[in-house]
Enzyme design. Structure first.
Site, PDB file in Angstrom:
ATOM      1  N   SER A 171       5.006 -12.447   2.329  1.00 20.82           N
ATOM      2  CA  SER A 171       4.085 -13.766   2.407  1.00 20.82           C
ATOM      3  C   SER A 171       3.017 -14.095   2.661  1.00 20.82           C
ATOM      4  CB  SER A 171       5.217 -14.206   3.306  1.00 20.82           C
ATOM      5  OG  SER A 171       6.597 -14.309   3.217  1.00 20.82           O
ATOM      6  N   HIS A 234       3.099 -16.541   6.499  1.00 19.09           N
ATOM      7  CA  HIS A 234       3.131 -17.699   5.255  1.00 19.09           C
ATOM      8  C   HIS A 234       1.611 -18.399   5.977  1.00 19.09           C
ATOM      9  CE1 HIS A 234       7.127 -16.661   5.430  1.00 19.09           C
ATOM     10  NE2 HIS A 234       7.754 -16.970   4.733  1.00 19.09           N
TER      11      HIS A 234
END
EC number: 3.4.21.105
Length: 287
Positions: A171, A234
């Site tokens: 991610s 993220h």
């Protein structure tokens, strides 16, 4: 003389009435990519030198490797179920674990391991959907730089802000690509067809919102089996993309190393790396 002028006028009229040759499939494909990835003043330059050589090797190769590692742990390592992996990946030498952070390769190799089917499918879809056209425009070395910067930045940020949890998945790299592309859309919004620019922004917001929402649900609400993993990567990956990624992707027809913005972003990134390493050695709450 009058006949000559009439003849010339007739030839000019005939030329202007000729339709341009139809675009080939490849030309249409490259036109679509240039419309999605570049501001208007760079599209002509891209179309003049557009080709598929080299092909998007980096993003395809890293996706194949990640899929291969997932299949290995899902099929051959001991698992209660392969929808959500647990036993196999917790013992993997690739996963980032706070108690194993002295094994420095884990800050990078964690991107190869994913926690389940939804996790791997989501990351592969996003990085192929966005990474292939980005690499066709900017080439693999630039896309690879942004991707790896997001991966390493994500793991180091997680070790600081979420130090007790493990970390898996690509991610950080995916969000670095999204962050760089998003900043280019925002900065060049005035040069785009308004509805087209708005559509791109809404698409990014929906994709990111859905993915982050799923990560938060898995972390705080769902009682699914398997280890708890951090989602800080993220945000850190997105930040890396909005700085380094934006600079790299905005230098389409320029020498990147001659752009002072690039070196400013690199200096800030290196300063963060130094602080993160210092934190992990001397200040981490993990014994």
């Amino acid at each position: 003389m009058e006949l000559e002028r009439m003849s010339g006028w007739a030839e000019e009229t005939e030329d202007t009435e000729k339709d341009p040759p139809p675009k080939t499939c490849w030309e249409k494909f490259h036109t679509t990519i240039s419309n999605w990835m570049l501001p208007p003043d760079h599209r002509t330059t891209y179309m003049e030198r557009a080709n598929c050589l080299p092909p998007p090797i980096f993003i395809i190769s890293i996706s194949i490797i990640e899929l291969g590692v997932f299949i290995y742990y899902a099929v051959w390592m001991p698992q209660k179920q392969w929808i959500t992996l647990d036993t196999g990946i917790t013992k993997s030498p690739f996963i980032y674990r706070p108690d194993k952070r002295e094994e420095a390769w884990r800050f990078l190799s964690y991107m190869l391991v994913h926690a389940g089917v939804q996790h791997i499918i989501g990351n592969l879809f996003l990085q192929l959907f966005l990474g292939i056209p980005l690499e066709m425009v900017h080439k693999g070395h630039r896309v690879g730089l942004v991707y790896i910067a997001g991966v390493i930045g994500g793991s180091l940020a997680s070790s600081i802000f979420d130090p007790h949890l493990a970390l898996v998945g690509a991610s950080g790299g995916v969000y670095a690509l999204i962050g760089g592309y998003f900043m280019n859309v925002i900065v060049n919004f005035k040069d785009m067809v308004p509805l087209f620019g708005i559509f791109r922004i809404i698409s990014i917001v929906l994709i990111v919102g859905t993915d982050v929402g799923f990560a938060l649900y898995r972390r705080y609400i769902s009682k699914v089996a398997g280890p708890q993993v951090s989602f800080v990567a993220h945000f850190a990956g997105g930040l890396a993309g909005m700085t380094i990624g934006y600079t790299v992707f905005s230098c389409f027809d320029k020498n990147l190393i001659k752009d002072p913005r690039f070196w400013i972003c690199i200096a800030a990134y290196v300063a963060f790396l130094v602080f993160a390493v210092f934190f992990n050695i001397f200040l981490s709450p993990v014994s």
